[in-house]
Design a protein around this motif. Sequence first.
Motif, PDB file in Angstrom:
ATOM      1  N   VAL A   1       0.829  -1.198   0.000  1.00  0.00           N
ATOM      2  CA  VAL A   1       0.000   0.000   0.000  1.00  0.00           C
ATOM      3  C   VAL A   1       0.871   1.259   0.000  1.00  0.00           C
ATOM      4  O   VAL A   1       0.572   2.245  -0.693  1.00  0.00           O
ATOM      5  N   VAL A   2       1.958   1.228   0.756  1.00  0.00           N
ATOM      6  CA  VAL A   2       2.876   2.368   0.812  1.00  0.00           C
ATOM      7  C   VAL A   2       3.399   2.717  -0.576  1.00  0.00           C
ATOM      8  O   VAL A   2       3.376   3.889  -0.994  1.00  0.00           O
ATOM      9  N   PHE A   3       3.864   1.722  -1.309  1.00  0.00           N
ATOM     10  CA  PHE A   3       4.441   2.001  -2.627  1.00  0.00           C
ATOM     11  C   PHE A   3       3.380   2.412  -3.639  1.00  0.00           C
ATOM     12  O   PHE A   3       3.636   3.253  -4.508  1.00  0.00           O
TER      13      PHE A   3
ATOM     14  N   THR B   1      -6.016   2.765  -5.146  1.00  0.00           N
ATOM     15  CA  THR B   1      -5.439   2.320  -3.873  1.00  0.00           C
ATOM     16  C   THR B   1      -6.503   2.099  -2.801  1.00  0.00           C
ATOM     17  O   THR B   1      -6.509   1.044  -2.153  1.00  0.00           O
ATOM     18  N   PRO B   2      -7.452   3.041  -2.579  1.00  0.00           N
ATOM     19  CA  PRO B   2      -8.505   2.765  -1.596  1.00  0.00           C
ATOM     20  C   PRO B   2      -9.349   1.546  -1.942  1.00  0.00           C
ATOM     21  O   PRO B   2      -9.866   0.877  -1.045  1.00  0.00           O
ATOM     22  N   MET B   3      -9.506   1.249  -3.248  1.00  0.00           N
ATOM     23  CA  MET B   3     -10.300   0.085  -3.639  1.00  0.00           C
ATOM     24  C   MET B   3      -9.584  -1.221  -3.301  1.00  0.00           C
ATOM     25  O   MET B   3     -10.208  -2.193  -2.856  1.00  0.00           O
ATOM     26  N   PHE B   4      -8.277  -1.245  -3.492  1.00  0.00           N
ATOM     27  CA  PHE B   4      -7.523  -2.478  -3.263  1.00  0.00           C
ATOM     28  C   PHE B   4      -7.087  -2.668  -1.814  1.00  0.00           C
ATOM     29  O   PHE B   4      -6.729  -3.781  -1.422  1.00  0.00           O
ATOM     30  N   ASN B   5      -7.106  -1.613  -1.015  1.00  0.00           N
ATOM     31  CA  ASN B   5      -6.647  -1.731   0.371  1.00  0.00           C
ATOM     32  C   ASN B   5      -7.359  -2.838   1.154  1.00  0.00           C
ATOM     33  O   ASN B   5      -6.706  -3.656   1.812  1.00  0.00           O
TER      34      ASN B   5
ATOM     35  N   ILE C   1      -6.085  -6.156  -0.107  1.00  0.00           N
ATOM     36  CA  ILE C   1      -4.682  -6.375   0.258  1.00  0.00           C
ATOM     37  C   ILE C   1      -4.567  -6.782   1.724  1.00  0.00           C
ATOM     38  O   ILE C   1      -3.886  -7.746   2.082  1.00  0.00           O
ATOM     39  N   TYR C   2      -5.274  -6.049   2.595  1.00  0.00           N
ATOM     40  CA  TYR C   2      -5.139  -6.303   4.033  1.00  0.00           C
ATOM     41  C   TYR C   2      -5.892  -7.543   4.493  1.00  0.00           C
ATOM     42  O   TYR C   2      -5.479  -8.198   5.450  1.00  0.00           O
ATOM     43  N   SER C   3      -7.008  -7.883   3.836  1.00  0.00           N
ATOM     44  CA  SER C   3      -7.785  -9.032   4.300  1.00  0.00           C
ATOM     45  C   SER C   3      -7.271 -10.342   3.726  1.00  0.00           C
ATOM     46  O   SER C   3      -7.118 -11.329   4.453  1.00  0.00           O
ATOM     47  N   LEU C   4      -6.982 -10.364   2.427  1.00  0.00           N
ATOM     48  CA  LEU C   4      -6.566 -11.611   1.790  1.00  0.00           C
ATOM     49  C   LEU C   4      -5.158 -12.026   2.187  1.00  0.00           C
ATOM     50  O   LEU C   4      -4.798 -13.196   2.085  1.00  0.00           O
ATOM     51  N   ARG C   5      -4.343 -11.061   2.636  1.00  0.00           N
ATOM     52  CA  ARG C   5      -2.972 -11.374   3.009  1.00  0.00           C
ATOM     53  C   ARG C   5      -2.775 -11.420   4.525  1.00  0.00           C
ATOM     54  O   ARG C   5      -1.641 -11.435   4.990  1.00  0.00           O
ATOM     55  N   ASN C   6      -3.865 -11.409   5.276  1.00  0.00           N
ATOM     56  CA  ASN C   6      -3.758 -11.380   6.730  1.00  0.00           C
ATOM     57  C   ASN C   6      -4.556 -12.538   7.320  1.00  0.00           C
ATOM     58  O   ASN C   6      -5.788 -12.597   7.209  1.00  0.00           O
ATOM     59  N   LYS C   7      -3.851 -13.484   7.939  1.00  0.00           N
ATOM     60  CA  LYS C   7      -4.495 -14.684   8.469  1.00  0.00           C
ATOM     61  C   LYS C   7      -5.463 -14.361   9.597  1.00  0.00           C
ATOM     62  O   LYS C   7      -6.498 -15.021   9.751  1.00  0.00           O
ATOM     63  N   ASP C   8      -5.142 -13.350  10.426  1.00  0.00           N
ATOM     64  CA  ASP C   8      -6.037 -12.986  11.533  1.00  0.00           C
ATOM     65  C   ASP C   8      -7.374 -12.467  11.003  1.00  0.00           C
ATOM     66  O   ASP C   8      -8.441 -12.799  11.539  1.00  0.00           O
ATOM     67  N   VAL C   9      -7.321 -11.624   9.958  1.00  0.00           N
ATOM     68  CA  VAL C   9      -8.551 -11.079   9.382  1.00  0.00           C
ATOM     69  C   VAL C   9      -9.364 -12.196   8.728  1.00  0.00           C
ATOM     70  O   VAL C   9     -10.592 -12.244   8.868  1.00  0.00           O
ATOM     71  N   ILE C  10      -8.703 -13.120   8.022  1.00  0.00           N
ATOM     72  CA  ILE C  10      -9.402 -14.244   7.390  1.00  0.00           C
ATOM     73  C   ILE C  10     -10.063 -15.121   8.450  1.00  0.00           C
ATOM     74  O   ILE C  10     -11.222 -15.547   8.305  1.00  0.00           O
ATOM     75  N   ALA C  11      -9.344 -15.372   9.559  1.00  0.00           N
ATOM     76  CA  ALA C  11      -9.910 -16.176  10.647  1.00  0.00           C
ATOM     77  C   ALA C  11     -11.118 -15.479  11.270  1.00  0.00           C
ATOM     78  O   ALA C  11     -12.130 -16.127  11.584  1.00  0.00           O
ATOM     79  N   ALA C  12     -11.012 -14.148  11.443  1.00  0.00           N
ATOM     80  CA  ALA C  12     -12.139 -13.393  12.008  1.00  0.00           C
ATOM     81  C   ALA C  12     -13.341 -13.434  11.066  1.00  0.00           C
ATOM     82  O   ALA C  12     -14.492 -13.542  11.522  1.00  0.00           O
ATOM     83  N   LEU C  13     -13.081 -13.373   9.766  1.00  0.00           N
ATOM     84  CA  LEU C  13     -14.164 -13.450   8.783  1.00  0.00           C
ATOM     85  C   LEU C  13     -14.848 -14.821   8.841  1.00  0.00           C
ATOM     86  O   LEU C  13     -16.083 -14.907   8.811  1.00  0.00           O
ATOM     87  N   ARG C  14     -14.065 -15.874   8.943  1.00  0.00           N
ATOM     88  CA  ARG C  14     -14.642 -17.221   9.036  1.00  0.00           C
ATOM     89  C   ARG C  14     -15.529 -17.360  10.271  1.00  0.00           C
ATOM     90  O   ARG C  14     -16.633 -17.924  10.216  1.00  0.00           O
ATOM     91  N   LYS C  15     -15.044 -16.836  11.414  1.00  0.00           N
ATOM     92  CA  LYS C  15     -15.843 -16.914  12.645  1.00  0.00           C
ATOM     93  C   LYS C  15     -17.153 -16.138  12.499  1.00  0.00           C
ATOM     94  O   LYS C  15     -18.201 -16.594  12.954  1.00  0.00           O
ATOM     95  N   LEU C  16     -17.054 -14.975  11.835  1.00  0.00           N
ATOM     96  CA  LEU C  16     -18.248 -14.148  11.640  1.00  0.00           C
ATOM     97  C   LEU C  16     -19.258 -14.866  10.755  1.00  0.00           C
ATOM     98  O   LEU C  16     -20.458 -14.883  11.049  1.00  0.00           O
TER      99      LEU C  16
END
Length: 314
Positions: A253-255, A288-292, A295-310
């Motif tokens: 996201v920075v780049f 960038t705002p569209m892909f953020n 980028i953050y959900s598909l590459r983050n195991k904690d967010v994916i796990a939280a989504l599964r629980k939800l």
Amino acid sequence: MEYAEISAEDNASTVRQFVLLGFSDLPNLQGFLFGMFSIVYLIILIGNSFIIVITRIDPALQKPMYFFLANFSSLEICYVSVTLPRILYNIGTQNRNISKLACATQTCFFLMLGATECFLLAVMSYDRYVAICNPLHYPLVMNPTKCTQLAAGSWLGGIPVQIGQTCQIFSLHFCSSYQINHFFCDLPPILKLACGDTSINELSVFLVAILFAAVPFMLILASYTKIIATILRLPTATGRAKAFSTCSSHLLVVFLFFGSATVTYLRPKSTHSPGTDKLLSLLYTIVTPMFNPLIYSLRNKDVIAALRKLLLRK
């Protein structure tokens, strides 16, 4: 197409409105552009709102990293809402007039939120630096009070300077041309309409860009230099992969953001071209705002796990 009527005898000080040409050079694609930008806006709103909600309700995400991510997603919603609704209005009504006050307001909010994005990205890199390079001190350094102060400083830090810069730019005298060859009121195309020598104003824009973009970017690079050095010293490949996975999304996201924004604002006015400016602006204002969220959900195991629980709970 309705354009503002400004008579030839009007001088610069009486200009009351501009015309945002936007994508008027693509008359056959107006319907397609309206549909595409509408879908993009919905994706941005839904994706970033999802991140805000999930970081609030899931106990596993009650960490500084996700506190800043929620702030960042809130910022992205505000940031894109400064430009996209106006684009949709201009395309939908084919009325591209915008008053000088509305143009100045849009510019001011865009600059303030842009400064906030630069600061928040730097704060998020500092959070990762402390987590990876000083893990034992992380709970003490990134305590709730410190996180709130860093977030508040990011949101408020650029307001005085950007209000001053906006007032400076819009107090210039504008020539007979009042058509802004852009899809929103950005500084480079507005400076092109100013009469006389604008070198002082260009220098001011350059210095503010250095302060609010280049300095945070250098701090981010310094943080990641130490982060990467620390990761490479980890004894196991699994540990290195896990540590790097927590940083790679933020680094991408920075780049995306800094790359396009820096090229836009650190070039002299003489080298700007409408086509290039629009393309670069689309990258850091919309793409960038569209892909953020992705980028953050598909590459983050904690967010994916939280989504599964939800989803399982539902």
